[in-house]
Design an enzyme around this catalytic site. Structure first.
Site, short mmCIF file in Angstrom:
data_model
loop_
_atom_site.label_atom_id
_atom_site.label_comp_id
_atom_site.label_asym_id
_atom_site.label_seq_id
_atom_site.Cartn_x
_atom_site.Cartn_y
_atom_site.Cartn_z
N GLU A 84 10.88 -7.27 -30.18
CA GLU A 84 10.58 -7.66 -28.73
C GLU A 84 10.14 -6.32 -28.04
O GLU A 84 8.92 -6.03 -27.68
CB GLU A 84 11.66 -8.29 -28.23
CG GLU A 84 11.33 -8.53 -26.58
CD GLU A 84 12.49 -9.10 -26.13
OE1 GLU A 84 13.91 -9.18 -26.36
OE2 GLU A 84 12.43 -10.04 -25.06
N ASP A 123 12.63 -18.89 -23.92
CA ASP A 123 13.37 -17.87 -23.92
C ASP A 123 14.59 -18.08 -22.70
O ASP A 123 15.58 -18.22 -22.99
CB ASP A 123 12.83 -16.47 -23.80
CG ASP A 123 13.45 -15.15 -24.28
OD1 ASP A 123 14.57 -15.14 -24.63
OD2 ASP A 123 13.04 -14.15 -23.99
N ASP A 124 14.13 -17.83 -21.58
CA ASP A 124 14.98 -17.55 -20.32
C ASP A 124 13.95 -18.27 -19.10
O ASP A 124 13.75 -17.87 -18.49
CB ASP A 124 15.60 -16.13 -19.82
CG ASP A 124 16.20 -15.59 -21.04
OD1 ASP A 124 17.50 -15.86 -21.07
OD2 ASP A 124 15.84 -14.72 -21.69
N HIS A 177 17.04 -11.40 -32.71
CA HIS A 177 16.00 -10.76 -31.91
C HIS A 177 15.48 -9.26 -32.51
O HIS A 177 16.22 -8.71 -32.85
CB HIS A 177 16.53 -10.47 -30.49
CG HIS A 177 16.73 -11.67 -29.72
ND1 HIS A 177 17.43 -12.67 -30.04
CD2 HIS A 177 16.05 -11.99 -28.31
CE1 HIS A 177 17.22 -13.75 -28.88
NE2 HIS A 177 16.35 -13.24 -28.08
N HIS A 185 17.74 -19.43 -24.35
CA HIS A 185 19.25 -18.93 -23.98
C HIS A 185 19.90 -19.77 -22.83
O HIS A 185 19.09 -19.84 -21.80
CB HIS A 185 19.20 -17.27 -23.49
CG HIS A 185 18.48 -16.42 -24.34
ND1 HIS A 185 19.47 -15.43 -25.15
CD2 HIS A 185 17.20 -16.21 -24.78
CE1 HIS A 185 18.68 -14.70 -26.10
NE2 HIS A 185 17.35 -15.12 -25.84
N HIS A 232 14.18 -21.09 -29.57
CA HIS A 232 14.57 -19.85 -28.67
C HIS A 232 14.78 -20.08 -27.01
O HIS A 232 13.93 -19.89 -26.29
CB HIS A 232 13.55 -18.67 -29.17
CG HIS A 232 13.76 -17.20 -28.75
ND1 HIS A 232 13.29 -16.23 -29.24
CD2 HIS A 232 14.75 -16.90 -27.40
CE1 HIS A 232 13.85 -15.15 -28.36
NE2 HIS A 232 14.42 -15.56 -27.51
N1 ADE Z 1 19.28 -12.19 -23.74
C1 ADE Z 1 18.55 -13.07 -22.89
N2 ADE Z 1 17.16 -13.13 -23.23
C2 ADE Z 1 16.99 -11.96 -24.01
C3 ADE Z 1 15.79 -11.49 -24.41
N3 ADE Z 1 14.44 -12.08 -24.31
N4 ADE Z 1 15.88 -10.51 -25.35
C4 ADE Z 1 17.17 -10.03 -25.61
N5 ADE Z 1 18.24 -10.45 -25.16
C5 ADE Z 1 18.06 -11.68 -24.41
ZN ZN Z 2 15.57 -14.19 -26.28
#
Ligand code: ADE
Ligand code: ZN
Length: 343
Positions: free
Chosen positions: A205, A283-284, A202, A24, A22
């Site tokens: 969350e 994630d990011d 997703h 991005h 996971h």
């Molecule tokens: N796009 C990038 N990160 C995300 C996340 N944690 N949840 C939903 N969309 C995303």
């Molecule tokens: Zn994500």
């Protein structure tokens, strides 16, 4: 100064081969690269310094973050930009002993700015090939649909992806969750399934447990990204356990987006206790303060995870991947050998 009290959890985490499921790729855009690409491409950004960018990375919810994330990706214009971004991520992953990655990209975030689908896809795919050749990291690329846009746009994107589908592992669903339930994308996921693509989404969350159920029942996903709120529904938990559904949990993301009030409240340990196949992911990472190794370390320390639990998380990352059975078994055998030596 060397750390006077070496942390056995960190040593074990470093030693374990890992998969990241996971991530991005646009969320791995570090402020330094944001600045460098803005300069290279002549794109104006509303920040005076790298420090000012970092200071702006304070979020109270998912939408807060998404607003700045979409703004950030505006500096990505050329195939070389996407290549540089992806190779920088893979280099960081290598330092965390990551052996396999399944990464997301958001083509609609680029095509709506006039950047062609192929510019993004080719740059990322070039770097993934180089990552395998030079760093020994295998990979899959997952095309995510932006759920705040309509299904027509997702269908057009899937159509546009046609020439690249042989090199795309699957499709996913990301962006603003609340108010955009999975069922909104039933047709495009059915079409993707018909094309033989893997499916992820997703869910849970910020969205409620029924969104997770819908992702499983209506979209037919192979894996759930996040899935935190599934824990609110015991029947859903029982199903996730019995069907061995993988959840790609992102501890530092959860903390920074206020999905949890503190790392000690990360659902990871509860999930493991319940028998859920939970995995750890970043994630990011450029926005949330750490790559996959930092996520393992943070959660292992905060939850005082046992060696067995840490090993289970690494094992789950391969078990939940889209690798072949043979490749999964090979990575897991290496994990078992490291676990035995560690014990
Ligand atoms: N796009 C990038 N990160 C995300 C996340 N944690 N949840 C939903 N969309 C995303
Ligand atoms: Zn994500």
């Amino acid at each position: 100064m060397p750390d006077p009290s070496p942390n056995w959890r960190h040593a074990l985490i470093d030693a374990l081969p890992k998969a990241e499921l996971h991530l991005h790729i646009e969320g791995s855009l570090e402020p330094e690269m944001l600045f460098a690409l803005a300069r290279r491409n002549g794109v104006a950004i509303p920040f005076a310094s790298v420090e000012a960018v970092r200071a702006a990375y304070s979020f109270t919810n998912l939408q807060d973050f998404l607003d700045i994330y979409y703004q950030g990706m505006g500096v990505l214009l050329t195939r070389q930009d996407f290549f540089d971004l992806t190779l920088a991520y893979l280099t960081r992953a290598k330092a965390d002993n990551v052996r396999h990655v399944e990464i997301f990209f958001d083509p609609q975030g680029h095509t709506e700015r006039g950047v062609a689908f192929g510019t993004a896809a080719d740059g990322i795919l070039d770097a993934l090939a180089e990552g395998e050749a030079r760093l020994g990291i295998t990979s899959g690329l997952i095309l995510c649909f932006l759920r705040h846009l309509d299904e027509e746009s997702a269908l057009a994107t899937l159509n546009e992806a046609g020439p690249w589908l042989g090199r795309i592992a699957g499709v996913g669903l990301d962006s603003s969750e609340l108010g955009h339930p999975p069922a909104k994308f039933a047709r495009v996921f059915a079409a993707a399934r018909g094309l033989g693509l893997k499916l992820v989404a997703h869910a849970g969350e910020e969205g409620p447990p029924p969104y997770v159920t819908e992702a499983l029942d209506v979209l037919g996903v192979d894996r759930i990204d996040h899935g935190n709120r599934a824990l609110e529904d015991p029947a859903l938990v029982a199903r996730i356990v019995s069907e061995a559904i993988t959840l790609t949990v992102c501890p530092l993301s959860n903390l920074k987006l206020c999905v949890i009030p503190g790392l000690a409240l990360s659902p990871v340990k509860r999930m493991l206790d319940l028998g859920i196949r939970a995995t750890i992911n970043s994630d990011d990472p450029a926005y949330f303060g750490g790559y996959v190794g930092a996520n393992y370390r943070a959660v292992a320390d905060a939850l005082e995870l046992s060696a067995d639990e840490i090993v289970t998380l690494a094992r789950n990352s391969f078990a939940g991947s889209f690798l072949s059975e043979e490749a999964r078994a090979r990575h897991i055998a290496e994990i078992e050998a490291i676990a035995a030596a560690f014990a």
